[in-house]
Design an enzyme around this catalytic site. Sequence first.
Site, PDB file in Angstrom:
ATOM      1  N   ASP A 315      43.146  41.518  30.491  1.00 13.93           N
ATOM      2  CA  ASP A 315      42.012  41.922  31.315  1.00 13.93           C
ATOM      3  C   ASP A 315      41.833  43.442  31.194  1.00 13.93           C
ATOM      4  O   ASP A 315      42.703  44.155  30.685  1.00 13.93           O
ATOM      5  CB  ASP A 315      42.189  41.468  32.773  1.00 13.93           C
ATOM      6  CG  ASP A 315      40.840  41.305  33.473  1.00 13.93           C
ATOM      7  OD1 ASP A 315      39.849  41.894  32.996  1.00 13.93           O
ATOM      8  OD2 ASP A 315      40.767  40.603  34.495  1.00 13.93           O
ATOM      9  N   GLU A 513      34.366  41.754  41.959  1.00 13.22           N
ATOM     10  CA  GLU A 513      35.810  41.908  42.179  1.00 13.22           C
ATOM     11  C   GLU A 513      36.146  43.105  43.055  1.00 13.22           C
ATOM     12  O   GLU A 513      35.520  44.141  42.976  1.00 13.22           O
ATOM     13  CB  GLU A 513      36.568  42.023  40.852  1.00 13.22           C
ATOM     14  CG  GLU A 513      35.738  42.391  39.685  1.00 13.22           C
ATOM     15  CD  GLU A 513      36.543  42.747  38.450  1.00 13.22           C
ATOM     16  OE1 GLU A 513      37.764  42.663  38.443  1.00 13.22           O
ATOM     17  OE2 GLU A 513      35.888  43.143  37.473  1.00 13.22           O
TER      18      GLU A 513
HETATM   19  C1  BGC Z   1      37.470  41.142  35.144  1.00 12.70           C
HETATM   20  C2  BGC Z   1      37.240  40.091  34.100  1.00 12.70           C
HETATM   21  C3  BGC Z   1      36.199  40.543  33.106  1.00 12.70           C
HETATM   22  C4  BGC Z   1      36.580  41.879  32.529  1.00 12.70           C
HETATM   23  C5  BGC Z   1      35.560  42.419  31.556  1.00 12.70           C
HETATM   24  C6  BGC Z   1      37.691  42.492  34.533  1.00 12.70           C
HETATM   25  O1  BGC Z   1      37.723  43.487  35.512  1.00 12.70           O
HETATM   26  O2  BGC Z   1      38.586  40.787  35.938  1.00 12.70           O
HETATM   27  O3  BGC Z   1      36.854  38.893  34.720  1.00 12.70           O
HETATM   28  O4  BGC Z   1      36.050  39.588  32.112  1.00 12.70           O
HETATM   29  O5  BGC Z   1      36.728  42.815  33.574  1.00 12.70           O
HETATM   30  O6  BGC Z   1      34.419  42.847  32.195  1.00 12.70           O
HETATM   31  C1  BGC Z   2      33.537  47.354  34.378  1.00 11.82           C
HETATM   32  C2  BGC Z   2      33.855  45.905  34.540  1.00 11.82           C
HETATM   33  C3  BGC Z   2      35.284  45.776  34.731  1.00 11.82           C
HETATM   34  C4  BGC Z   2      35.782  46.661  35.858  1.00 11.82           C
HETATM   35  C5  BGC Z   2      37.257  46.586  35.926  1.00 11.82           C
HETATM   36  C6  BGC Z   2      34.016  48.120  35.558  1.00 11.82           C
HETATM   37  O1  BGC Z   2      33.708  49.463  35.426  1.00 11.82           O
HETATM   38  O2  BGC Z   2      32.176  47.481  34.230  1.00 11.82           O
HETATM   39  O3  BGC Z   2      33.491  45.181  33.417  1.00 11.82           O
HETATM   40  O4  BGC Z   2      35.545  44.443  35.008  1.00 11.82           O
HETATM   41  O5  BGC Z   2      35.371  47.982  35.684  1.00 11.82           O
HETATM   42  O6  BGC Z   2      37.823  47.435  36.849  1.00 11.82           O
END
Ligand code: BGC
Ligand code: BGC
Length: 624
Positions: A315, A513
Site C-alpha cells: 500500500d 480513509e
Molecule cells: C489506500 C489504497 C489505495 C492506495 C493508492 C492507499 O492509501 O489504502 O486502498 O489503493 O492508497 O491510492
Molecule cells: C493519495 C492517496 C493515498 C493516500 C495515502 C493520498 O495523498 O492521493 O492515493 O491513498 O495519500 O495516504
Amino acid sequence: MKSYLPAAAACVLLISLSFAFLFSAPKRLSSFDHQVKELLSRMTLDEKIGQMIQPEQEHVLKNAGDMQKYFIGSVLSGGNSDPAEGNSLQAWTDLYDRVQSEAMKTRLAIPVLYGIDAVHGHSNVLGAVIFPHNIALGCTRDPDLVEKIGRITAEEVRATGIQWTFGPCVAVPQDIRWGRSYEGFSEDPSLVRKLGEAAVRGMQGRSLNDPLSIVACAKHYVGDGGTTASTSARPGPVPAREGARLWLDQGDTKIDEAALRRIHLPGYISAIKAGVGTIMPSYSSWNGVKCSASKRLLTDILKEELGFEGFVISDYSAIGQIMPGDYKASVEISINAGMDMAMEPTDYRKFFDTLKELVTEGKVPVSRIDDAVTRILRVKFAVGLMDKNRSQLADRKLHATFGSAEHRAVAREAVRKSMVLLKNERRTLPISRQVARIHVAGKSADNIGNQCGGWTIQWQGQSGNVTPGGTTILEAIKAAVSPKTQVSYSLDGIGAEDASLGIVVVGEKPYAEGVGDRADLTLDKEDIMAISNVKRAGIPVVVILIAGRPMIIGEALPQADAFMVGFLPGTEGQGVADVLFGDYKPTGKLSFSWPKSMDQLPLNINSPKNLYDPLFRLGHGLTY
Ligand code: BGC
Ligand code: BGC
C-alpha cells in the site's frame, strides 16, 4: 441401438461441460513462466529491482530520465494524482501514453503496468460513470450485475490506456465507525466472497489478454475491516480527523487465526479462484504485526497455501511504516516477507538504493528478487503487455463509449437494485407521478458529490458539482413526474406547506480513509432540521439517507412516513427515482446490520448472539 442413446447423450454433455469449464477457468499465471524465465535470464539486478518499484506519476515524471535510470516497472496515480494538464479524458490518456513511451526507452523496453483506484467506475476521471460503492452493491446481492459493472469499469479504464485497478476491496468491515466501511461489500464474509469473485471476473474478463480487460487487485490483505477502535494518539502519516475521538483505519486486528480465516480470508480465496492478478497487503496489523511485514500472511498462507501466483503490491508508502525511522530494516522485512512490488509514490530512488544494498549485502536473497520479478512479469505477459505485435499505447477508439448512455444505464440499474426500503407506512411509496406538488429538501437532494462519496475525482471526494454527466436525485425526480406536477426545492425544508408530499435527502458528506473514522454517526443537526421543517408542513414525508454506512436515525425515523437508504449510489440519480415512483419495486437488502445507538457498536452478525439486537438486521429490506 436405442440403449446407446442415453450413454451418447451423457458423453456429449460431459464433453460440453468440460469445454465450458475450460473456457470459464482463467488461464493460470504460471503458464507464462517459460517466457518469463527467458526474459529474467537477460535482466541485470538493477533492471529487476526497477520492475519492483511503483512511483506516483507526478513525482517520477518531474525528474527527467528517472524512468530509464531506475528501470521503473510500474507507475500509479493515487487519489489526488491528476495529469498536470488537468483532469480530462484526453489528458489522462496523454499522461498514460507519455509514461508508457518513457518506459519503452529502457534497454529491454518492458512496458509499465499503470495502476489506479478505479474503485466504483474509473472514479478519478471527470465524466466517467460513477457506480455505487461496494456497500451498495452488497445490497443488490447480484453477482451478475457486479460482474457487468466490472466489465464496464475495465472498458472505461482501458479508454485511458491504464490496465490495472486497485480493486475490488474485499474488506469485511466489522465496525461501521471505520471510514472505509463503504468500500466493503458486506459485514458478511459469504457475501464478500461471492461479490468479490464476481468483480474480479468482470474486470479481468474471460482472459486478461482481452484488450478490454484490466488487472484486478484484491485488497487490503487481510483483516483491514477487523481493527479495534482506539482512542490513543494515532501513529503513522495519516492523522485522525481533527477532533476525532477514535480511529480504526490502519489499526490492529486482534483476533485468533481461526477467526481471521473465517471472517476475513474468504474474499481472497474466491478472488484467487477467479484468477486475480494482484493483492495489496493492508496497512493494518494482525495481533501487532503489520500485514506488510508478515511472512506468515504473505508467503506461507497467501502464496504457498492458497497458491496465489500473481504479485503482491504494497500500500501507499506502507513499507516505511514497518520500522519507523529505519527504512532499510523496513524494506528488508517486507521484501523477505513476500512483498513483490513497492508502492513508493515519492521515495522510489531511496527504495531502489536500499533494496540494491540489501541484495549486495546478502540480506535479501537474489532468489527472492527473482520470485518477485517472475510474479510481476507473469502478470505483464498475461495482460498482453509483452506482446510485440500490439501497440502498448492507449486505444483511443474506446473514448467513444467512455461515460456513455449504455454504461450509465447499467449504473442506474445498480442504483435501483441497491436502494433499501426500511419503512413504508400508509403506502407512502410508491409516489404517483400525477401528484400536484412535491417538495424536495435536504443537503444531498441536489448534490452529485454527496451521492458519490469518497474516492471520486479526489481522494476524499467532495460535495457539489464534482463531475459532469450525472443526475442528482432532484433532477431525477423532476424528470420522472408528469408535466402537470410541480417540484419545489429548498435546502432546509422551509416552504413545504401545501405540497402533496415531501422528500428529504440527507446523510453523510464525502470522506475516505482516516478522515472518515467517526465516534458519532448520528444525523447532522441540519439534516434533522430539514426533516422537521417538512414534517411541520403536515404532509407525508419520505426520507432518503445517502451515506457510506448505517447511521443513528432514532430521531428521524418516527418523523418519516417512508424511509429509504442509498449507500453512495454514484452519478445515476434516476435509479432512486425508479424506486420512488414504482417503476421498480425495491429488492435491496441491507449488507450491514443497522444499530439503534452508538453504544451498540461494534455490532454485526459475528457479535455474540445475546448482544445482536439491531434496529434492522442484516438482510432487512421491504418492498411494495
Ligand atoms: C489506500 C489504497 C489505495 C492506495 C493508492 C492507499 O492509501 O489504502 O486502498 O489503493 O492508497 O491510492
Ligand atoms: C493519495 C492517496 C493515498 C493516500 C495515502 C493520498 O495523498 O492521493 O492515493 O491513498 O495519500 O495516504
